[in-house]
Design a protein around this motif. Structure first.
Motif, PDB file in Angstrom:
ATOM      1  N   CYS A 541      -1.773  10.597  -2.721  1.00 34.42           N
ATOM      2  CA  CYS A 541      -2.070   9.603  -1.690  1.00 34.42           C
ATOM      3  C   CYS A 541      -3.296  10.052  -0.925  1.00 34.42           C
ATOM      4  CB  CYS A 541      -0.897   9.471  -0.711  1.00 34.42           C
ATOM      5  SG  CYS A 541       0.510   8.706  -1.466  1.00 34.42           S
ATOM      6  N   PHE A 542      -4.202   9.129  -0.693  1.00 30.99           N
ATOM      7  CA  PHE A 542      -5.489   9.523  -0.125  1.00 30.99           C
ATOM      8  C   PHE A 542      -6.004   8.435   0.802  1.00 30.99           C
ATOM      9  CE2 PHE A 542     -10.142   9.299  -0.411  1.00 30.99           C
ATOM     10  CZ  PHE A 542     -10.467  10.547   0.073  1.00 30.99           C
ATOM     11  N   ILE A 543      -6.577   8.852   1.934  1.00 30.36           N
ATOM     12  CA  ILE A 543      -7.244   7.885   2.801  1.00 30.36           C
ATOM     13  C   ILE A 543      -8.682   8.365   3.035  1.00 30.36           C
ATOM     14  CG2 ILE A 543      -6.308   8.930   4.936  1.00 30.36           C
ATOM     15  CD1 ILE A 543      -6.326   6.002   6.092  1.00 30.36           C
ATOM     16  N   GLN A 544      -9.598   7.445   2.820  1.00 34.06           N
ATOM     17  CA  GLN A 544     -11.025   7.778   2.916  1.00 34.06           C
ATOM     18  C   GLN A 544     -11.475   7.697   4.371  1.00 34.06           C
ATOM     19  OE1 GLN A 544     -13.674   7.932   0.179  1.00 34.06           O
ATOM     20  NE2 GLN A 544     -14.834   8.624   1.979  1.00 34.06           N
ATOM     21  N   LYS A 545     -12.124   8.746   4.841  1.00 33.87           N
ATOM     22  CA  LYS A 545     -12.747   8.689   6.167  1.00 33.87           C
ATOM     23  C   LYS A 545     -14.035   7.889   6.058  1.00 33.87           C
ATOM     24  CE  LYS A 545     -11.363  13.316   7.654  1.00 33.87           C
ATOM     25  NZ  LYS A 545     -11.932  14.662   7.835  1.00 33.87           N
ATOM     26  N   PRO A 546     -14.458   7.140   7.002  1.00 34.46           N
ATOM     27  CA  PRO A 546     -13.728   6.879   8.248  1.00 34.46           C
ATOM     28  C   PRO A 546     -12.685   5.790   8.010  1.00 34.46           C
ATOM     29  CG  PRO A 546     -15.815   5.723   8.251  1.00 34.46           C
ATOM     30  CD  PRO A 546     -15.755   6.467   6.969  1.00 34.46           C
ATOM     31  N   PHE A 547     -11.622   5.848   8.803  1.00 31.05           N
ATOM     32  CA  PHE A 547     -10.587   4.828   8.628  1.00 31.05           C
ATOM     33  C   PHE A 547     -10.263   4.193   9.976  1.00 31.05           C
ATOM     34  CE2 PHE A 547      -8.785   9.159   8.386  1.00 31.05           C
ATOM     35  CZ  PHE A 547      -8.149   9.229   9.602  1.00 31.05           C
ATOM     36  N   SER A 548      -9.770   2.986   9.897  1.00 28.55           N
ATOM     37  CA  SER A 548      -9.375   2.295  11.133  1.00 28.55           C
ATOM     38  C   SER A 548      -7.904   2.627  11.399  1.00 28.55           C
ATOM     39  CB  SER A 548      -9.543   0.794  10.955  1.00 28.55           C
ATOM     40  OG  SER A 548      -8.673   0.367   9.941  1.00 28.55           O
ATOM     41  N   ALA A 549      -7.457   2.281  12.592  1.00 32.52           N
ATOM     42  CA  ALA A 549      -6.054   2.508  12.957  1.00 32.52           C
ATOM     43  C   ALA A 549      -5.147   1.794  11.959  1.00 32.52           C
ATOM     44  CB  ALA A 549      -5.810   1.994  14.374  1.00 32.52           C
ATOM     45  N   MET A 550      -5.595   0.580  11.569  1.00 30.14           N
ATOM     46  CA  MET A 550      -4.756  -0.197  10.668  1.00 30.14           C
ATOM     47  C   MET A 550      -4.642   0.458   9.300  1.00 30.14           C
ATOM     48  SD  MET A 550      -4.260  -3.908   9.647  1.00 30.14           S
ATOM     49  CE  MET A 550      -5.541  -4.699   8.775  1.00 30.14           C
ATOM     50  N   SER A 551      -5.776   0.888   8.751  1.00 24.03           N
ATOM     51  CA  SER A 551      -5.669   1.458   7.407  1.00 24.03           C
ATOM     52  C   SER A 551      -4.874   2.756   7.428  1.00 24.03           C
ATOM     53  CB  SER A 551      -7.053   1.643   6.775  1.00 24.03           C
ATOM     54  OG  SER A 551      -7.869   2.383   7.623  1.00 24.03           O
ATOM     55  N   LEU A 552      -4.962   3.501   8.539  1.00 22.82           N
ATOM     56  CA  LEU A 552      -4.149   4.718   8.647  1.00 22.82           C
ATOM     57  C   LEU A 552      -2.668   4.339   8.659  1.00 22.82           C
ATOM     58  CD1 LEU A 552      -3.939   7.799   9.003  1.00 22.82           C
ATOM     59  CD2 LEU A 552      -4.061   7.433  11.472  1.00 22.82           C
ATOM     60  N   ALA A 553      -2.356   3.322   9.446  1.00 20.35           N
ATOM     61  CA  ALA A 553      -0.953   2.883   9.550  1.00 20.35           C
ATOM     62  C   ALA A 553      -0.413   2.481   8.171  1.00 20.35           C
ATOM     63  CB  ALA A 553      -0.856   1.708  10.523  1.00 20.35           C
ATOM     64  N   VAL A 554      -1.239   1.725   7.427  1.00 21.29           N
ATOM     65  CA  VAL A 554      -0.810   1.249   6.097  1.00 21.29           C
ATOM     66  C   VAL A 554      -0.610   2.429   5.148  1.00 21.29           C
ATOM     67  CG1 VAL A 554      -1.532  -0.081   4.075  1.00 21.29           C
ATOM     68  CG2 VAL A 554      -1.881  -1.019   6.380  1.00 21.29           C
ATOM     69  N   LYS A 555      -1.583   3.330   5.141  1.00 18.22           N
ATOM     70  CA  LYS A 555      -1.520   4.468   4.200  1.00 18.22           C
ATOM     71  C   LYS A 555      -0.340   5.386   4.510  1.00 18.22           C
ATOM     72  CE  LYS A 555      -4.920   4.146   1.252  1.00 18.22           C
ATOM     73  NZ  LYS A 555      -4.745   4.205  -0.201  1.00 18.22           N
ATOM     74  N   VAL A 556      -0.053   5.584   5.813  1.00 17.70           N
ATOM     75  CA  VAL A 556       1.066   6.443   6.193  1.00 17.70           C
ATOM     76  C   VAL A 556       2.381   5.839   5.680  1.00 17.70           C
ATOM     77  CG1 VAL A 556       2.432   7.237   8.190  1.00 17.70           C
ATOM     78  CG2 VAL A 556      -0.045   7.554   8.162  1.00 17.70           C
ATOM     79  N   ARG A 557       2.497   4.533   5.815  1.00 17.78           N
ATOM     80  CA  ARG A 557       3.730   3.874   5.327  1.00 17.78           C
ATOM     81  C   ARG A 557       3.841   4.023   3.814  1.00 17.78           C
ATOM     82  NH1 ARG A 557       7.359   4.196   8.312  1.00 17.78           N
ATOM     83  NH2 ARG A 557       8.581   4.179   6.423  1.00 17.78           N
ATOM     84  N   GLU A 558       2.703   3.762   3.150  1.00 14.48           N
ATOM     85  CA  GLU A 558       2.698   3.871   1.675  1.00 14.48           C
ATOM     86  C   GLU A 558       3.141   5.263   1.231  1.00 14.48           C
ATOM     87  OE1 GLU A 558      -0.957   0.929   0.375  1.00 14.48           O
ATOM     88  OE2 GLU A 558      -1.047   3.034  -0.197  1.00 14.48           O
ATOM     89  N   ALA A 559       2.594   6.257   1.917  1.00 13.41           N
ATOM     90  CA  ALA A 559       2.905   7.643   1.530  1.00 13.41           C
ATOM     91  C   ALA A 559       4.378   7.945   1.786  1.00 13.41           C
ATOM     92  CB  ALA A 559       2.016   8.607   2.302  1.00 13.41           C
ATOM     93  N   LEU A 560       4.895   7.466   2.909  1.00 13.25           N
ATOM     94  CA  LEU A 560       6.293   7.749   3.259  1.00 13.25           C
ATOM     95  C   LEU A 560       7.253   7.066   2.285  1.00 13.25           C
ATOM     96  CD1 LEU A 560       6.136   7.533   7.146  1.00 13.25           C
ATOM     97  CD2 LEU A 560       6.973   9.491   5.824  1.00 13.25           C
ATOM     98  N   GLU A 561       6.839   5.901   1.782  1.00 13.70           N
ATOM     99  CA  GLU A 561       7.750   5.155   0.906  1.00 13.70           C
ATOM    100  C   GLU A 561       7.576   5.488  -0.569  1.00 13.70           C
ATOM    101  OE1 GLU A 561       7.313   1.097   2.245  1.00 13.70           O
ATOM    102  OE2 GLU A 561       8.030   1.750   4.224  1.00 13.70           O
TER     103      GLU A 561
END
Lengths: 564, 106
Positions: A541-561
């Motif tokens: 699971c990877f999130i590219q910097k820079p990220f917005s609050a929303m994309s962080l929120a989405v990626k965190v959920r994806e990773a947790l699930e």
């Protein structure tokens, strides 16, 4: 003193001796005649024999020499033509003797040049190396390097011109080939160096943009949409996003863009983009789409196909003034060894070619040389970033492909991209996710990041979404926290490149302390820690910097699930 | 160049030979070789041989009225006999020396 008369017998003896002498001279059995005052006349025959021997040796040398040896008389007629000349030209000696060099071997444009050169055959400059080509019997042109010398005739007023020549056609060809390869190599090295620099800059830039975007997002949430401050903040977000696009392009060029390649049918990918491309190029320009039949699959991140086509289409559009057309075509090609000898970057194999051609102004050789360099642009200031084609180049290279440009001023331009055929079957391109509301959660998240500003943003965003957030500024601190924390830690969010240890090693250590912990990597660029040459390893699971609050929120959920 | 060999002995018939040559030219070389061979075979210890190179000493040639080289003069025993050329006809040389030609088998 009175001379005594010889007797008859004496006269007879002298006569016999004279006759014997004559016989000996005629039969060649003497070596020298002793004349008056002791002057000697050596036997002519011996000298002739020696001369003939020398001549024979010289003839053999001329005949077996691998260099061209040709001699003309003062009227330009060929009097000597050795075997090397026969082999090179395809003419026999009998065919050329008595004829002139211009009538046999020179192309019309060379006749006046050679005539001027030999106007004074005794000019010492003729002895210096000079090149003039000969046309062979079959019409082939051979480049010959000559050295000539005029030789006065032994008796009389005429002269001979002796020419010795070396066929340098192959050498010249090899030299040109080498120069071309060296130029291509230099260009490749330059692109590599600029790419590294661009990647480094983009990395630092992304960290800063993450902070700007994050704080602007947080501030936006505190400000009512009616407030004038709300619009100001939105402008900051937009500017940061545009900057993020720029760094993304830089990373694409530097081949450090993190991608998720899938096996796809390029025709499907292009078809899906036609609507967007038509909007991009406007109404005055026709867009012609010529998909190839039975296209082989290729493996590439679909978003990179978007980037390729968007950049090439914009470039083509800007090359056309008024009306014109842009053609996009695809087909399968096999590049053979012969093709790759001429194109230093290319490797033989099976490829899918994507070509974008325009009927625009075309490009000069000088422009072509710098075409793929970042920040090189021929557009007006403010019109282009100079990153579009650099991005294209980076994407093609990242996917092990090749790119070729054909252009001439006034003749339009064609870009041909070759992507390697994939052995796997293509899959459907996943539909783009629509924006979803910010999802929160109650889990515990550990964030590890050496940039304090980013750490703070992450903490505030995730706490705002209901998570319990633990923060660490270094891997060792994270390990200590993991050991001491009472209660579960569900997710590790970690930077990839950090001073003490990299993100992957940290994740491995934490997994041994807390089995089942999930992991989300974040980075401005990935190095090779979690991706090979920018291509993410399976299941990461990877999130590219820079990220917005929303994309962080989405990626965190994806990773947790994500299933463990 | 003057090469001289003096191998006189008490034999009553003593030959004195003078060969005029032109350096090491082919006919001169052949004349020297032939004469040496004949002398060693037939006149061993009973001859003197003087070789005169006209390229080095043309005066000797003029004094002896030599017109061409090679020329052999059999000065003794009298009367003097002159043979011109490369001495390839050995029979004639032996004859001039007064030796039986039939024995020439070398």
């Amino acid at each position: 003193m009175k001379e005594q008369k010889p007797t008859y017998e004496e006269l007879e003896a002298r006569l016999a001796q004279a006759e014997e002498t004559l016989r000996a001279i005629r039969s060649g059995s003497i070596d020298a005649i002793v004349g008056d005052q002791g002057m000697l006349i050596m036997r002519a025959k011996a000298a002739e024999d020696a001369l003939r021997e020398t001549q024979k040796t010289l003839e053999a040398v001329v005949e077996t020499a691998p260099i061209l040896i040709v001699m003309t008389d003062s009227r330009g007629r060929i009097v000597l033509f050795n075997r090397a000349c026969e082999e090179l030209t395809g003419y026999s000696r009998q065919e050329v003797l008595g004829k002139t060099i211009p009538e046999l071997f020179l192309s019309p444009e060379w006749v006046p040049i050679v005539a001027e050169r030999f106007a004074d055959p005794f000019n010492p400059a003729l002895q210096e190396l000079h090149i003039n080509p000969w046309i062979t019997k079959t019409g082939e042109e051979r480049l010959i390097e000559w050295r000539c010398k005029a030789l006065p005739m032994p008796r009389g007023t005429g002269y001979f011109v002796l020419g010795t020549g070396l066929d340098i056609t192959e050498r010249k060809r090899a030299e040109e080939e080498r120069e071309k390869l060296e130029a291509q190599l230099r260009q490749a090295q330059k692109m590599e160096a600029v790419g590294r620099l661009a990647g480094g800059v983009a990395h630092d830039f992304n960290n800063m943009l993450t902070t700007i975007l994050g704080y602007a997002d947080l501030a936006l949430r505190e400000v009512s949409p009616e407030s004038p401050l709300h619009d100001d903040l939105l402008e900051i977000v937009k500017a940061a996003q545009r900057s993020a696009d720029l760094t993304r392009q830089l990373l694409a060029f530097a081949r450090r863009q993190t991608v998720n390649p899938i096996v796809l049918d390029l025709n499907d990918a292009v078809s899906g983009l036609l609507k967007m491309l038509r909007r991009l190029i406007g109404e005055d320009i026709d867009l012609i789409w010529m998909p190839g039949h039975d296209l082989w699959p290729v493996k590439i991140d679909p978003s990179q196909v978007d980037q390729l086509l968007a950049n090439l289409a914009v470039n083509a559009r800007d090359a056309i003034t008024g009306v014109g057309k842009i053609t996009i075509e695809t087909h399968n090609v096999v590049l053979d060894e012969a093709y790759c000898v001429d194109h230093v970057d290319f490797l033989p194999g099976e490829y899918v070619m994507l070509a974008v051609s325009d009927t625009g102004v075309g490009m000069s050789k000088e422009v072509l040389e710098h075409l793929f360099e970042p920040f090189f642009t021929t557009k007006e200031v403010g019109k282009g970033t100079g990153l579009g084609l650099a991005t294209v180049y980076g994407i093609v290279k990242q996917n092990d492909g090749f790119i070729n440009v054909y252009s001439e001023p006034g003749q339009g331009t064609t870009f041909k991209i070759y992507l390697p055929r994939s052995e796997a079957q293509s899959v459907e391109i996943p539909a783009e996710k629509t924006a979803e509301p910010l999802w929160g959660g109650r889990e515990t998240v550990l964030i590890v990041e050496d940039e304090k500003a980013i750490l703070d943003i992450g903490e505030r965003v995730l706490e705002g979404l209901g998570y319990t957030v633990l923060v660490a500024r270094s891997p060792n601190e994270a390990i200590r926290l993991a050991e001491e924390h009472v209660g579960d830690i569900h997710l590790l969010i970690t930077d990839v490149v950090m001073p003490e240890m990299n993100g992957r090693d940290l994740a491995e250590q934490l997994t041994s302390i807390r089995p089942g912990i999930k992991c989300l990597y974040m980075s401005g660029y990935t190095a090779n820690v979690i991706a090979q040459r920018g291509v993410l390893n399976e299941g990461v699971c990877f999130i590219q910097k820079p990220f917005s609050a929303m994309s962080l929120a989405v990626k965190v959920r994806e990773a947790l699930e994500q299933a463990s | 160049m003057t090469a001289q060999r003096d191998k006189e002995s008490d034999n009553p018939t003593c030959y004195h030979l003078r060969l005029f040559v032109a350096g090491d030219e082919p006919n001169s070389r052949q004349a020297k070789e032939t004469l040496n061979r004949l002398c060693e075979a037939y006149l061993k210890d009973h001859y003197t041989l003087e070789i005169v190179d006209v390229l080095e000493d043309y005066r000797a040639a003029l004094e002896n009225q030599i017109l061409v080289a090679p020329t052999l003069i059999i000065a003794a025993p009298p009367p003097p006999i002159t043979i011109i050329g490369s001495l390839s006809d050995t029979r004639r040389v032996l004859n001039a020396l007064g030796l039986p030609a039939s024995e020439e088998g070398l």
